[in-house]
Write a protein that holds these residues in place. Sequence first.
Motif, mmCIF file in Angstrom:
data_model
loop_
_atom_site.group_PDB
_atom_site.id
_atom_site.type_symbol
_atom_site.label_atom_id
_atom_site.label_comp_id
_atom_site.label_asym_id
_atom_site.label_seq_id
_atom_site.Cartn_x
_atom_site.Cartn_y
_atom_site.Cartn_z
ATOM 1 N N GLY A 178 0.819 -1.211 0.000
ATOM 2 C CA GLY A 178 0.000 0.000 0.000
ATOM 3 C C GLY A 178 0.850 1.257 0.000
ATOM 4 N N PHE A 179 1.971 1.190 0.705
ATOM 5 C CA PHE A 179 2.885 2.335 0.746
ATOM 6 C C PHE A 179 3.373 2.669 -0.657
ATOM 7 C CE2 PHE A 179 7.272 3.820 0.815
ATOM 8 C CZ PHE A 179 7.175 4.947 1.605
ATOM 9 N N TRP A 180 3.770 1.622 -1.396
ATOM 10 C CA TRP A 180 4.279 1.840 -2.757
ATOM 11 C C TRP A 180 3.171 2.327 -3.670
ATOM 12 C CZ3 TRP A 180 9.213 2.325 -3.270
ATOM 13 C CH2 TRP A 180 10.045 1.687 -2.343
ATOM 14 N N ALA A 181 1.959 1.841 -3.434
ATOM 15 C CA ALA A 181 0.845 2.279 -4.263
ATOM 16 C C ALA A 181 0.615 3.772 -4.061
ATOM 17 C CB ALA A 181 -0.419 1.497 -3.906
ATOM 18 N N GLU A 182 0.753 4.222 -2.798
ATOM 19 C CA GLU A 182 0.506 5.632 -2.547
ATOM 20 C C GLU A 182 1.601 6.512 -3.147
ATOM 21 O OE1 GLU A 182 -0.577 6.593 1.690
ATOM 22 O OE2 GLU A 182 -2.160 5.187 1.178
ATOM 23 N N THR B 91 -8.358 17.128 -8.603
ATOM 24 C CA THR B 91 -8.220 16.400 -7.350
ATOM 25 C C THR B 91 -9.360 16.727 -6.392
ATOM 26 O OG1 THR B 91 -5.820 16.385 -7.569
ATOM 27 C CG2 THR B 91 -6.703 15.997 -5.366
ATOM 28 N N PHE B 92 -9.683 18.006 -6.266
ATOM 29 C CA PHE B 92 -10.776 18.395 -5.373
ATOM 30 C C PHE B 92 -12.067 17.681 -5.772
ATOM 31 C CE2 PHE B 92 -7.990 21.695 -3.965
ATOM 32 C CZ PHE B 92 -8.458 22.026 -2.709
ATOM 33 N N VAL B 93 -12.320 17.621 -7.082
ATOM 34 C CA VAL B 93 -13.560 16.991 -7.543
ATOM 35 C C VAL B 93 -13.521 15.488 -7.313
ATOM 36 C CG1 VAL B 93 -14.967 16.522 -9.561
ATOM 37 C CG2 VAL B 93 -14.017 18.794 -9.234
ATOM 38 N N ILE B 94 -12.403 14.868 -7.687
ATOM 39 C CA ILE B 94 -12.326 13.411 -7.580
ATOM 40 C C ILE B 94 -12.337 12.972 -6.113
ATOM 41 C CG2 ILE B 94 -10.795 11.434 -7.998
ATOM 42 C CD1 ILE B 94 -10.271 12.506 -10.749
ATOM 43 N N GLY C 293 -1.348 10.050 -8.960
ATOM 44 C CA GLY C 293 -1.060 10.610 -7.641
ATOM 45 C C GLY C 293 -1.704 9.851 -6.501
ATOM 46 N N GLY C 294 -2.341 8.723 -6.801
ATOM 47 C CA GLY C 294 -2.848 7.875 -5.739
ATOM 48 C C GLY C 294 -4.151 8.361 -5.123
ATOM 49 N N VAL C 295 -4.855 9.269 -5.809
ATOM 50 C CA VAL C 295 -6.146 9.717 -5.282
ATOM 51 C C VAL C 295 -7.196 8.689 -5.695
ATOM 52 C CG1 VAL C 295 -7.893 11.540 -5.356
ATOM 53 C CG2 VAL C 295 -5.468 12.118 -5.486
ATOM 54 N N SER C 296 -8.000 8.257 -4.728
ATOM 55 C CA SER C 296 -8.997 7.231 -5.022
ATOM 56 C C SER C 296 -10.120 7.796 -5.875
ATOM 57 C CB SER C 296 -9.574 6.680 -3.726
ATOM 58 O OG SER C 296 -10.745 5.954 -4.006
ATOM 59 N N LEU C 297 -10.435 7.079 -6.963
ATOM 60 C CA LEU C 297 -11.545 7.515 -7.809
ATOM 61 C C LEU C 297 -12.880 7.318 -7.100
ATOM 62 C CD1 LEU C 297 -10.415 6.153 -11.286
ATOM 63 C CD2 LEU C 297 -10.521 8.523 -10.573
ATOM 64 N N PHE C 298 -12.880 6.557 -5.997
ATOM 65 C CA PHE C 298 -14.108 6.374 -5.237
ATOM 66 C C PHE C 298 -14.298 7.477 -4.210
ATOM 67 C CE2 PHE C 298 -12.737 2.068 -6.477
ATOM 68 C CZ PHE C 298 -13.767 1.805 -7.368
ATOM 69 N N GLY C 299 -13.339 8.408 -4.166
ATOM 70 C CA GLY C 299 -13.481 9.550 -3.273
ATOM 71 C C GLY C 299 -13.012 9.263 -1.863
ATOM 72 N N GLY C 300 -12.868 10.327 -1.083
ATOM 73 C CA GLY C 300 -12.592 10.178 0.334
ATOM 74 C C GLY C 300 -11.133 10.159 0.731
ATOM 75 N N ARG C 301 -10.251 9.943 -0.216
ATOM 76 C CA ARG C 301 -8.833 9.966 0.145
ATOM 77 C C ARG C 301 -8.010 10.510 -1.003
ATOM 78 N NH1 ARG C 301 -7.310 4.137 1.676
ATOM 79 N NH2 ARG C 301 -5.238 4.992 1.578
ATOM 80 N N GLY C 302 -6.974 11.237 -0.642
ATOM 81 C CA GLY C 302 -6.115 11.802 -1.667
ATOM 82 C C GLY C 302 -5.179 12.824 -1.061
ATOM 83 N N ALA D 119 -3.254 2.773 -12.205
ATOM 84 C CA ALA D 119 -4.575 2.421 -11.694
ATOM 85 C C ALA D 119 -4.565 1.007 -11.100
ATOM 86 C CB ALA D 119 -5.620 2.525 -12.794
ATOM 87 N N LEU D 120 -3.815 0.096 -11.763
ATOM 88 C CA LEU D 120 -3.697 -1.257 -11.218
ATOM 89 C C LEU D 120 -3.028 -1.235 -9.846
ATOM 90 C CD1 LEU D 120 -2.664 -3.400 -14.328
ATOM 91 C CD2 LEU D 120 -4.776 -3.549 -12.992
ATOM 92 N N LEU D 121 -1.993 -0.379 -9.725
ATOM 93 C CA LEU D 121 -1.271 -0.289 -8.456
ATOM 94 C C LEU D 121 -2.189 0.165 -7.321
ATOM 95 C CD1 LEU D 121 2.307 1.291 -8.565
ATOM 96 C CD2 LEU D 121 1.503 -0.725 -7.337
ATOM 97 N N THR D 122 -3.155 1.058 -7.656
ATOM 98 C CA THR D 122 -3.999 1.587 -6.580
ATOM 99 C C THR D 122 -4.843 0.491 -5.939
ATOM 100 O OG1 THR D 122 -5.780 2.108 -8.120
ATOM 101 C CG2 THR D 122 -4.218 3.870 -7.649
ATOM 102 N N ARG D 123 -4.924 -0.668 -6.584
ATOM 103 C CA ARG D 123 -5.662 -1.756 -5.942
ATOM 104 C C ARG D 123 -4.984 -2.195 -4.656
ATOM 105 N NH1 ARG D 123 -8.459 -6.016 -9.603
ATOM 106 N NH2 ARG D 123 -8.506 -6.848 -7.501
#
Lengths: 324, 258
Positions: free
Chosen positions: A22-26, A71-74, A267-276, A317-321
Motif C-alpha cells: 500500500g505504501f508503494w501504491a501511494e 483532485t478536489f472533484v475526484i 497521484g494515488g487519489v482514489s476515484l471512489f473519493g474520500g482519500r487523496g 490504476a492497477l497499483l492503486t488496488r
Amino acid sequence: MANATLAADDREPWTSRLRDAGFWAEWAALVGLVVLVVVFQVLNPTFLSTGNIASMLLAAAILIVLAVGQTFVIATAGIDLSIASTMTLGAVVLGQAYSAPWGLPLSCLLAVVAAALAGMVNGVIIAWGRIADFIVTLGMLSAASGLALILADGKPVTIIDPALLALSTGGLGIFGWSFVIAVVVALVAHAVLFHTRFGTHLLATGGAPESARAMGISTQRVKIAVYTISGTLAGLAAILLVARIGAAEPASNTSFLLNSVAAVVLGGVSLFGGRGTIIGPVIGALLLVALVNGLTLLGVSQFYQPLAVGVVVVLAALLTRFQR
Amino acid sequence: MTARPNPGTPAGEPLLDCRGVSLAFGSVRALVDVSLSAREGEITAIVGDNGAGKSTLVRCVSGIHRPDSGHIEFDGAETSFHSPEDAREAGIETVHQNLALVEDLTVWQNLFLNREVVRRLGPLAVLDRRAMRARAKEMVSKLAVNVPAVRSRVRRLSGGQRQAVAICRAAGFSSRLVIMDEPTAALGVQETARVEELIRALRDEGHAVMLISHNFAQVIRLSQQVWVMRAGRCVGGRRTAGTTGEEIVALVTGALNR
Ligand SMILES: Nc1ncnc2c1ncn2[C@@H]1O[C@H](COP(=O)(O)OP(=O)(O)O)[C@@H](O)[C@H]1O
Ligand SMILES: [Mg+2]
C-alpha cells in the motif's frame, strides 16, 4: 492490528511501511518519476540540462493547476470532464476581452469568472439536480467548447502583451513564473484540504456521503464548492495557456482533460473519493510531462506518446488496488 | 395515544416527547401516529420487529427525515429540524445503525466531524489538529478496554471499536439526548458487555438515552421504560420494572394489544 493499536498513538515505523504494498501504491507517482528521470538521463544526458528542466517545469504548470482542480472533484467521488473545455472558454473570454480592448487585468479577471461560473453551474446541477457527475460535466464539456467557438467565431486571437510574455519566459532561476504560480496553487490547495474544516468535510463527502450528512455536513454545498474551485482553477490555467501559446484559440484541448485525470490517478487519489493528497497529483503531472518530454528527446514519434501515457496510467490504476 | 399510568412512572416533563408522528415513503407508511417519550437519567428502549419503523423514527428525531405530520417536542419546545445539524445543535446526538463513520478518516477526525476545533489566523480558520487529537484521546480513554489509537483510520478498527468511537462522539459535545440504533446488533458477547457499560455510564451522567434493540434480555437489563412498535405504530409502553420479557414479546408479535 486492533490489539497493536492499544498503546500506539503514532504511525507505524518506516521499516514496516516500506514492506507494505500500500505504501508503494501511494507513492507510485514519485517512484515512477524517479525511474523515468534516471532512464531518460542515461539514454540522453541533455534530459537533466537546466534548459530542459526549465522547459519541463513550464510545460507542467498548466497541467498541475488543472490536476489540483480535478483532485478536489475526484476526492468527492466526482469527476470534471469539462475542465479542459472550461479552460478553453476562459482563454477565449480572455482573448475577446483583451481585443475589446479592456486591458489585461480585467480580461484575466473575466476569464477566471467565466470559468468559475461554468464550474458552479456544474456543481449546482449535480448537487440539486441529483444527476451523475460525469453526465453533467460531459454536457458542460460540449457546452463550454461550443460557447468558446461562438464567442471566438471559430478564430484564434493573437495576444502580444509584455506581462503575459514575462509569465511564460521570466522566472526565478529555472522556475518560470507559470511554474511558481502552479506551486503556490498547490500549496494553498494542500492547506485547504488538510487544514480547514472544508477540507475535512470534502473528504467525508467523498468517502461516506451518508455519514457526512448524518453528522450535519451539507454535501450539496461541498459539491457546488468543489466544482466551482475546479472551474476557477481552469480559468487560471487559461491565463497560463494564453501566455504560453501567445494566442487565445477555441481549440478542444482534449489531452489536458485526459492528462488531468491521469495525473490524479497517478497521484494515488482514489476515484471512489474520500482519500487523496495534493502532492501526489502534482508529482503525477510532473511524471506525465517528463514522459512526453523524454520520448521527444529520444526522437520517438509523437504518435507513440498517447500510447505511452495510456499504458502508464493504467499501470498506476492497477497499483492503486494495493492501496490501504 | 397516551401511555396509561404504569408502575414507577416518574414525575416531571419528558425531555423528548413525540406526539402523533407519521411519515410515509410513497405508499409505505413507515410511521403511523407514533407517540412516545424519553426522560433524562433514564434509558428508554424501543423494540419491534424488522421494518417496524424504529430507525425511521430515529431519523425523524435526529433531523434526517421530517415527519409528514405530528409534533416532536424537545426540552418543552416544539422542534422543526431541517437538517441533522439542527438536531445536533439542540443537543440530540445519534449513533446510527450504520454508525455514520467515515472509514478513510482517522478516529479523531470522526470524533470531531462537523465539530472541528479551529484556530484563528487573521481572517483564516485553521484546524487545531493537536488540540483535537489530545481531546480525542481523553474521549476514547474513558472506554474500558481495547482503546483505539486516535490516529488510526476507522477502516482498521474492529466492530466493537467502531461502535465505541460512534458512542464517544455521541456522548461528547454536551449532548442531552443520545439515540442508539441497535448498537450491539453486530457485536460479540464481550464487546456487547462493554458497550452496555458505556450506555449505563451515559445514563448515570444524566443523559437521556434512547436505545433501539432487538435483544429483549438487554432491554430488561438496561432500560427504565420500553416502547413497542409494530408495523409503523407504537402499540404500547411499559415501565420496565413493571413488565416481563414475555409481555414485551407478546406486544411485539401482536399476541397482546397494548
Ligand atoms: N428511505 C426510505 N425509503 C423508502 N422506504 C423506507 C425508507 N426507510 C425506511 N423505509 C421503509 O420503512 C419501513 C420501516 O423501516 P425502518 O424504520 O428501517 O424499520 P426498523 O428500523 O424498525 O427495522 C420499512 O418498510 C422500510 O422498508
Ligand atoms: Mg433499523
